[in-house]
Design an enzyme around this catalytic site. Structure first.
Site, short mmCIF file in Angstrom:
data_model
loop_
_atom_site.label_atom_id
_atom_site.label_comp_id
_atom_site.label_asym_id
_atom_site.label_seq_id
_atom_site.Cartn_x
_atom_site.Cartn_y
_atom_site.Cartn_z
N ARG A 1 6.30 56.94 30.28
CA ARG A 1 6.96 58.23 30.52
C ARG A 1 8.45 58.17 30.22
NH1 ARG A 1 4.63 58.43 35.86
NH2 ARG A 1 2.50 59.16 35.63
N ASP B 1 -13.17 54.77 37.91
CA ASP B 1 -12.36 55.16 39.07
C ASP B 1 -13.25 55.93 40.04
OD1 ASP B 1 -10.00 54.00 38.23
OD2 ASP B 1 -9.37 55.75 37.08
N ARG C 1 -5.03 53.18 30.44
CA ARG C 1 -4.99 53.58 31.85
C ARG C 1 -3.55 53.78 32.32
NH1 ARG C 1 -9.23 52.60 35.23
NH2 ARG C 1 -7.87 52.04 36.96
N ARG D 1 -15.03 40.19 36.30
CA ARG D 1 -13.94 39.49 36.95
C ARG D 1 -14.08 39.73 38.44
NH1 ARG D 1 -11.48 35.71 34.38
NH2 ARG D 1 -9.37 36.15 35.18
N1 UDP Z 1 -1.50 46.05 33.47
C1 UDP Z 1 -0.46 45.27 33.03
N2 UDP Z 1 0.66 45.12 33.82
C2 UDP Z 1 0.77 45.71 35.01
C3 UDP Z 1 -0.29 46.53 35.48
C4 UDP Z 1 -1.41 46.67 34.69
O1 UDP Z 1 -0.53 44.70 31.96
O2 UDP Z 1 1.80 45.51 35.68
C5 UDP Z 1 -2.68 46.20 32.61
C6 UDP Z 1 -3.76 45.17 32.99
O3 UDP Z 1 -4.44 44.77 31.82
C7 UDP Z 1 -4.66 45.97 33.89
C8 UDP Z 1 -4.61 47.36 33.24
O4 UDP Z 1 -3.27 47.47 32.77
O5 UDP Z 1 -5.98 45.46 33.93
C9 UDP Z 1 -4.96 48.50 34.17
O6 UDP Z 1 -4.11 48.48 35.29
P1 UDP Z 1 -4.43 49.23 36.65
O7 UDP Z 1 -3.23 49.20 37.48
O8 UDP Z 1 -5.07 50.55 36.33
O9 UDP Z 1 -5.55 48.26 37.26
P2 UDP Z 1 -6.41 48.31 38.63
O10 UDP Z 1 -5.55 48.91 39.71
O11 UDP Z 1 -7.66 49.11 38.31
O12 UDP Z 1 -6.71 46.87 38.88
#
Ligand code: UDP
Length: 369
Positions: free
Chosen positions: A176, A349, A172, A248
């Site tokens: 870059r 999403d 996800r 969760r």
């Molecule tokens: N993640 C991470 N560090 C960060 C942000 C995200 O390790 O600073 C990992 C974490 O496992 C998370 C996943 O990347 O569940 C997806 O992140 P996203 O920001 O897409 O999560 P959402 O906004 O859907 O909670």
């Protein structure tokens, strides 16, 4: 047909709309006292800030049809999601970009130099087919960046070691080698000016739709329906008879402040010794508005109990096996269609949710021509 639809979230609302437009009569039951599910937004009466009540939702997509579709129900304002991370007392840019790499290693690399530096000195080249989240991270950015930005955050978010989690979760996030720090790489991005709840309410505003808030589903509701659309939890439909699918949930610690508390919408806290994962400052999701006061959420993930609101499907091996069993039950169920994040147990999403609902509505209509 008389349709009964359970759940007035994004999936349910799109489906209800499409079926009503096709001439069906749709009764929508929603257990909560509002529509829009977990993308519900509400204006805080004290501060005037539009609050993402169940945590931040940013609409982004590459799907032009979905983008056009949402414009019919809301005026979208331009929004570009930027995230920062506080790690070991310093602030870095996220996702990992050329800026993050230069900040973290104290360098002034240009793109090709950073790419070569990561590939030659950081990334674990022995991992050719990463399976777990940890392997994916080590193969992509190497141990130093992994431990700083992903390991602790992911352990807190999912309550498991990244060695047990699927690589897909990390996919996800982009890596870059430029200074583009847009959190998403999609062509279209925005947030509805009046919030998501107004958008979903507009979808449900149709003479063929009869909406009942505060009405949990009971089997007698289905008696007069020709078809049931279920966007509640898949295992809940079957009374959890095979066991519970793991989710969760999130606890939000809300606080208010004067002025601008953190200077951005989302500040992540990836370190393991900090109990929360991120702080969201809601007024930054509506940069076109001006507010003297601010509303913030500290986000604490934990395992979802029977009475909690499910957020993220865990989808580990155990859940996948259980999901397959529930999917078999679902396929055998006559006159019922399961949809959405809860009904299909997927980490979706918003745009994917809408795409799936539009496709399912088309399939349903085509099958009945
Ligand atoms: N993640 C991470 N560090 C960060 C942000 C995200 O390790 O600073 C990992 C974490 O496992 C998370 C996943 O990347 O569940 C997806 O992140 P996203 O920001 O897409 O999560 P959402 O906004 O859907 O909670």
């Amino acid at each position: 047909m008389q349709i009964l639809l359970v759940g007035a979230g994004l999936s349910g609302a799109v489906m209800a709309r499409e079926l009503a437009v096709a001439g069906h009569r749709v009764t929508v039951l929603e257990a909560r006292d509002h529509v829009a599910g977990n993308c519900h937004t509400e204006r805080c009466p004290e501060t005037g800030v539009l609050v993402h009540v169940y945590g931040p939702h940013i609409f982004h997509t590459d799907d032009a049809e979905v983008w056009d579709y949402v414009q019919r129900f809301a005026r979208f304002m331009p929004y570009r999601h930027q995230v920062r991370a506080t790690h070991a007392g310093r602030v870095y840019g996220l996702p990992v970009t050329l800026h993050t790499i230069n900040q973290f290693f104290g360098r002034a690399f240009r793109p090709d130099e950073a790419r070569a530096f990561i590939a030659e000195t950081q990334a674990d080249r022995s991992i050719t087919d990463p399976q777990s989240f940890e392997e994916q991270a080590l193969a992509m950015v190497g141990p130093a960046l992994y431990e700083a930005f992903f390991k602790g955050y992911t352990e807190k978010q999912w309550g498991r070691s990244p060695t047990e989690l699927p690589a897909a979760i990390l996919k996800r996030l982009p890596l870059r080698f430029s200074y583009d720090d847009n959190y998403f790489f999609h062509r279209f991005q925005g947030i509805p000016e009046a919030g998501y709840t107004a958008m979903v309410a507009a979808m449900l505003d149709h003479p063929g739709i009869d909406l009942h808030l505060g009405t949990p589903f009971a089997p007698e509701h289905a008696a007069r329906a020709d078809h049931l659309f279920w966007s509640g939890p898949l295992d809940g439909y079957f009374g959890h008879r095979l066991g519970r699918l793991g989710y969760r949930t999130l606890d939000f610690e809300r606080f208010t402040a004067t002025g601008d508390w953190q200077g951005c919408a989302v500040m992540n806290y990836p370190d393991a010794d900090c109990a929360f994962t991120r702080i969201t400052e809601h007024k930054h999701f509506a940069p076109w508005e001006r507010h003297a006061e601010s509303v913030l959420y500290r986000e604490y993930p934990r395992a979802c109990g029977a009475d909690d609101i499910p957020y993220y499907p865990v989808r580990l091996l155990h859940e996948k096996a259980l999901l397959a069993e529930y999917e078999r039950l679902a396929a055998a169920e006559q006159g019922v269609t399961f949809l959405g994040r809860l009904g299909t147990y997927r980490y979706l999403d918003m745009d994917v949710t809408i795409r799936a609902a539009l496709d399912a509505a088309r399939g349903f209509r085509a099958a009945r021509r």
